[in-house]
Every structure is written in C-alpha cells, then in structure tokens.
Design a protein around this motif. Structure first.
Motif, PDB file in Angstrom:
ATOM      1  N   ILE A  97      42.446  32.954 122.564  1.00 35.89           N
ATOM      2  CA  ILE A  97      42.987  32.558 120.925  1.00 35.89           C
ATOM      3  C   ILE A  97      40.985  32.666 120.519  1.00 35.89           C
ATOM      4  N   ILE A  98      40.700  32.966 119.659  1.00 38.43           N
ATOM      5  CA  ILE A  98      39.212  33.162 119.606  1.00 38.43           C
ATOM      6  C   ILE A  98      39.751  32.356 117.382  1.00 38.43           C
ATOM      7  N   ARG A  99      38.791  31.352 117.459  1.00 36.86           N
ATOM      8  CA  ARG A  99      39.075  31.001 116.007  1.00 36.86           C
ATOM      9  C   ARG A  99      37.262  30.637 115.215  1.00 36.86           C
ATOM     10  N   GLY A 100      37.135  30.723 114.209  1.00 34.16           N
ATOM     11  CA  GLY A 100      35.886  30.660 113.609  1.00 34.16           C
ATOM     12  C   GLY A 100      35.830  29.188 112.881  1.00 34.16           C
ATOM     13  N   LEU A 101      34.387  28.461 113.102  1.00 37.13           N
ATOM     14  CA  LEU A 101      34.621  27.249 112.664  1.00 37.13           C
ATOM     15  C   LEU A 101      33.539  27.337 111.744  1.00 37.13           C
ATOM     16  N   ARG A 102      33.560  26.841 110.548  1.00 32.62           N
ATOM     17  CA  ARG A 102      32.553  27.306 109.601  1.00 32.62           C
ATOM     18  C   ARG A 102      32.015  25.985 109.223  1.00 32.62           C
ATOM     19  N   ALA A 103      33.195  24.562 109.617  1.00 35.20           N
ATOM     20  CA  ALA A 103      32.297  23.426 109.482  1.00 35.20           C
ATOM     21  C   ALA A 103      33.573  22.409 109.732  1.00 35.20           C
ATOM     22  N   VAL A 104      32.876  21.247 109.395  1.00 38.38           N
ATOM     23  CA  VAL A 104      33.435  20.009 110.421  1.00 38.38           C
ATOM     24  C   VAL A 104      35.154  19.722 109.348  1.00 38.38           C
ATOM     25  N   SER A 105      35.003  21.021 108.277  1.00 38.72           N
ATOM     26  CA  SER A 105      37.299  19.990 107.428  1.00 38.72           C
ATOM     27  C   SER A 105      37.460  21.462 108.626  1.00 38.72           C
ATOM     28  N   ASP A 106      36.599  22.283 108.616  1.00 34.10           N
ATOM     29  CA  ASP A 106      37.846  23.499 109.774  1.00 34.10           C
ATOM     30  C   ASP A 106      38.534  22.497 111.197  1.00 34.10           C
ATOM     31  N   PHE A 107      37.336  21.733 111.381  1.00 32.76           N
ATOM     32  CA  PHE A 107      37.697  21.250 113.039  1.00 32.76           C
ATOM     33  C   PHE A 107      38.863  20.932 113.560  1.00 32.76           C
ATOM     34  N   GLU A 108      39.829  19.589 111.922  1.00 33.62           N
ATOM     35  CA  GLU A 108      40.357  19.210 112.246  1.00 33.62           C
ATOM     36  C   GLU A 108      41.642  20.127 112.361  1.00 33.62           C
ATOM     37  N   TYR A 109      41.880  21.054 111.695  1.00 37.28           N
ATOM     38  CA  TYR A 109      43.384  21.355 111.185  1.00 37.28           C
ATOM     39  C   TYR A 109      43.187  22.634 112.356  1.00 37.28           C
ATOM     40  N   GLU A 110      42.726  23.109 113.232  1.00 36.89           N
ATOM     41  CA  GLU A 110      41.817  24.175 114.286  1.00 36.89           C
ATOM     42  C   GLU A 110      42.045  23.318 115.602  1.00 36.89           C
ATOM     43  N   LEU A 111      41.712  22.166 115.266  1.00 38.81           N
ATOM     44  CA  LEU A 111      42.210  21.586 116.908  1.00 38.81           C
ATOM     45  C   LEU A 111      43.760  21.271 116.948  1.00 38.81           C
ATOM     46  N   GLN A 112      44.361  20.967 115.438  1.00 43.52           N
ATOM     47  CA  GLN A 112      46.049  20.824 115.569  1.00 43.52           C
ATOM     48  C   GLN A 112      46.448  22.113 116.014  1.00 43.52           C
ATOM     49  N   MET A 113      45.862  22.751 115.525  1.00 44.56           N
ATOM     50  CA  MET A 113      46.429  24.669 116.225  1.00 44.56           C
ATOM     51  C   MET A 113      46.477  24.939 117.203  1.00 44.56           C
ATOM     52  N   GLY A 114      45.191  24.578 117.649  1.00 37.84           N
ATOM     53  CA  GLY A 114      45.211  24.920 119.315  1.00 37.84           C
ATOM     54  C   GLY A 114      45.823  24.403 120.378  1.00 37.84           C
ATOM     55  N   TYR A 115      46.755  22.634 120.128  1.00 40.71           N
ATOM     56  CA  TYR A 115      47.219  22.035 120.713  1.00 40.71           C
ATOM     57  C   TYR A 115      48.166  22.481 120.354  1.00 40.71           C
ATOM     58  N   ALA A 116      48.757  22.444 119.151  1.00 42.13           N
ATOM     59  CA  ALA A 116      50.246  22.877 118.801  1.00 42.13           C
ATOM     60  C   ALA A 116      50.469  24.811 119.814  1.00 42.13           C
ATOM     61  N   ASN A 117      49.753  25.290 119.925  1.00 42.55           N
ATOM     62  CA  ASN A 117      49.252  26.310 120.820  1.00 42.55           C
ATOM     63  C   ASN A 117      49.834  26.647 121.984  1.00 42.55           C
ATOM     64  N   SER A 118      48.530  25.451 122.843  1.00 43.61           N
ATOM     65  CA  SER A 118      48.982  24.777 124.452  1.00 43.61           C
ATOM     66  C   SER A 118      50.207  24.352 124.273  1.00 43.61           C
ATOM     67  N   SER A 119      50.698  24.041 123.382  1.00 42.43           N
ATOM     68  CA  SER A 119      52.106  23.172 123.848  1.00 42.43           C
ATOM     69  C   SER A 119      52.882  23.959 123.907  1.00 42.43           C
ATOM     70  N   ILE A 120      52.894  25.135 123.239  1.00 39.22           N
ATOM     71  CA  ILE A 120      53.684  26.406 123.487  1.00 39.22           C
ATOM     72  C   ILE A 120      53.810  27.214 124.807  1.00 39.22           C
ATOM     73  N   ASN A 121      52.432  27.406 125.311  1.00 37.16           N
ATOM     74  CA  ASN A 121      51.838  28.342 126.053  1.00 37.16           C
ATOM     75  C   ASN A 121      50.721  28.076 126.487  1.00 37.16           C
ATOM     76  N   LYS A 122      50.824  26.879 128.044  1.00 36.93           N
ATOM     77  CA  LYS A 122      50.044  25.989 128.552  1.00 36.93           C
ATOM     78  C   LYS A 122      48.578  27.428 128.997  1.00 36.93           C
ATOM     79  N   LYS A 123      49.046  28.533 129.187  1.00 36.72           N
ATOM     80  CA  LYS A 123      48.128  29.059 129.423  1.00 36.72           C
ATOM     81  C   LYS A 123      47.324  29.969 128.560  1.00 36.72           C
ATOM     82  N   ILE A 124      47.652  29.568 127.083  1.00 38.60           N
ATOM     83  CA  ILE A 124      46.942  29.782 125.782  1.00 38.60           C
ATOM     84  C   ILE A 124      45.691  28.892 126.145  1.00 38.60           C
ATOM     85  N   GLU A 125      44.287  29.116 126.051  1.00 40.71           N
ATOM     86  CA  GLU A 125      43.261  28.937 126.175  1.00 40.71           C
ATOM     87  C   GLU A 125      42.288  29.179 124.378  1.00 40.71           C
TER      88      GLU A 125
END
Length: 165
Positions: A97-125
């Motif tokens: 999954i590709i995600r864009g990061l513009r600023a530090v403010s994006d990072f926290e939300y995107e990191l949480q989403m990345g972890y949530a996605n990985s918790s559902i499917n371990k093969k997802i990067e």
C-alpha cells in the motif's frame, strides 16, 4: 546473514495500491503516483467511496477525475471501491500500500493505519512516499476550501481534471 524471508506470492512483477478519497485528485497526489510508477510495474489508484467524509464530488466524478489525470501514465489503473482497503488489496493480490506523507502531522495517522492494516493481513506492507517540496502543502482539503470561496485553484490540480470539471 539476515533472517529476512521472502514472502509468499512474490514475483518479479510488482504491484501497489494507492488509495484515498481523491476529492479531488491533486498535483500532490500525482506527485506520489509518479514516484510510485518508478518503483512498481503497476500502480492501482483506488478511489474510496467514503460517504462518511461527505465528499464535495461524487464517487463517479472522483473516479473520472483520477482516470483523466492518469491516462498518460503507463502502468496506472484507476478503480473505485467501498470496502476495507486491506480486503481490496488481498482481492487484487497486492501486498504493498502506498501512502503519501506531506508533514509530520500526517505521520501519526498514517502510521496507525499502516499498523491496523498489517494487523488484519500480515502480508501487507505500507510504503510511505513524500511529494516534492513544491507539492508538500497541496491537499484535497485545501483545494476544496479554495473552490468553495471561488479562489484560484487551477495550479493545484492536473489540467485534465479541470477539463472534467
């Protein structure tokens, strides 16, 4: 020697999915798409229906905007979806999954989403890409606000999208 193991279903043909509401697709989004096409053989832009976000443009319009903006790019496909992204990626046999990061403010939300996605499917990067400095401030939210107040926004979106509007 590394303990890194090659994941199942890996081949030499690499696909990634870049999702969002794209309300509307902006030059910042296109910057990320172009960067992703330099890494992957196929990039699927998945336009989320996202009715809870109450988008300015209809789902059909947003899909059409994304198709128009990317028609010149080889290896890019646009689809609409209304499911969990992780389920769509699994259905399409995509593990990046590709995600864009513009600023530090994006990072926290995107990191949480990345972890949530990985918790559902371990093969997802999740691969985080940054736009160029020129596009770092561009967001759909900013574009929508400028549109609401009849301001100049043409320089923030692809010309093909302007033609569709």
């Amino acid at each position: 020697m590394s303990d890194c193991k090659k994941r199942d279903n890996q081949s030499t043909y690499k696909k990634a999915i870049y999702s969002g509401t794209f309300d509307p697709i902006t030059n910042g989004h296109m910057d990320i798409v172009c960067r992703a096409t330099n890494i992957f053989d196929e990039v699927i832009i998945a336009v989320a229906k996202s009715e809870l976000k109450k988008p300015m443009f209809s789902h059909e319009q947003r899909v059409a905007f994304a198709k128009a903006a990317t028609k010149h790019l080889k290896g890019v496909r646009v689809i609409g979806f209304d499911t969990l992204l992780v389920d769509l990626a699994t259905d399409l046999n995509i593990n990046t999954i590709i995600r864009g990061l513009r600023a530090v403010s994006d990072f926290e939300y995107e990191l949480q989403m990345g972890y949530a996605n990985s918790s559902i499917n371990k093969k997802i990067e999740t691969l985080y890409l940054m736009p160029t400095l020129e596009n770092a401030f561009v967001s759909s939210t900013i574009v929508r606000e400028i549109i609401r107040f009849n301001g100049k926004f043409e320089h923030l979106i692809p010309s093909e999208v302007l033609e569709c509007m």
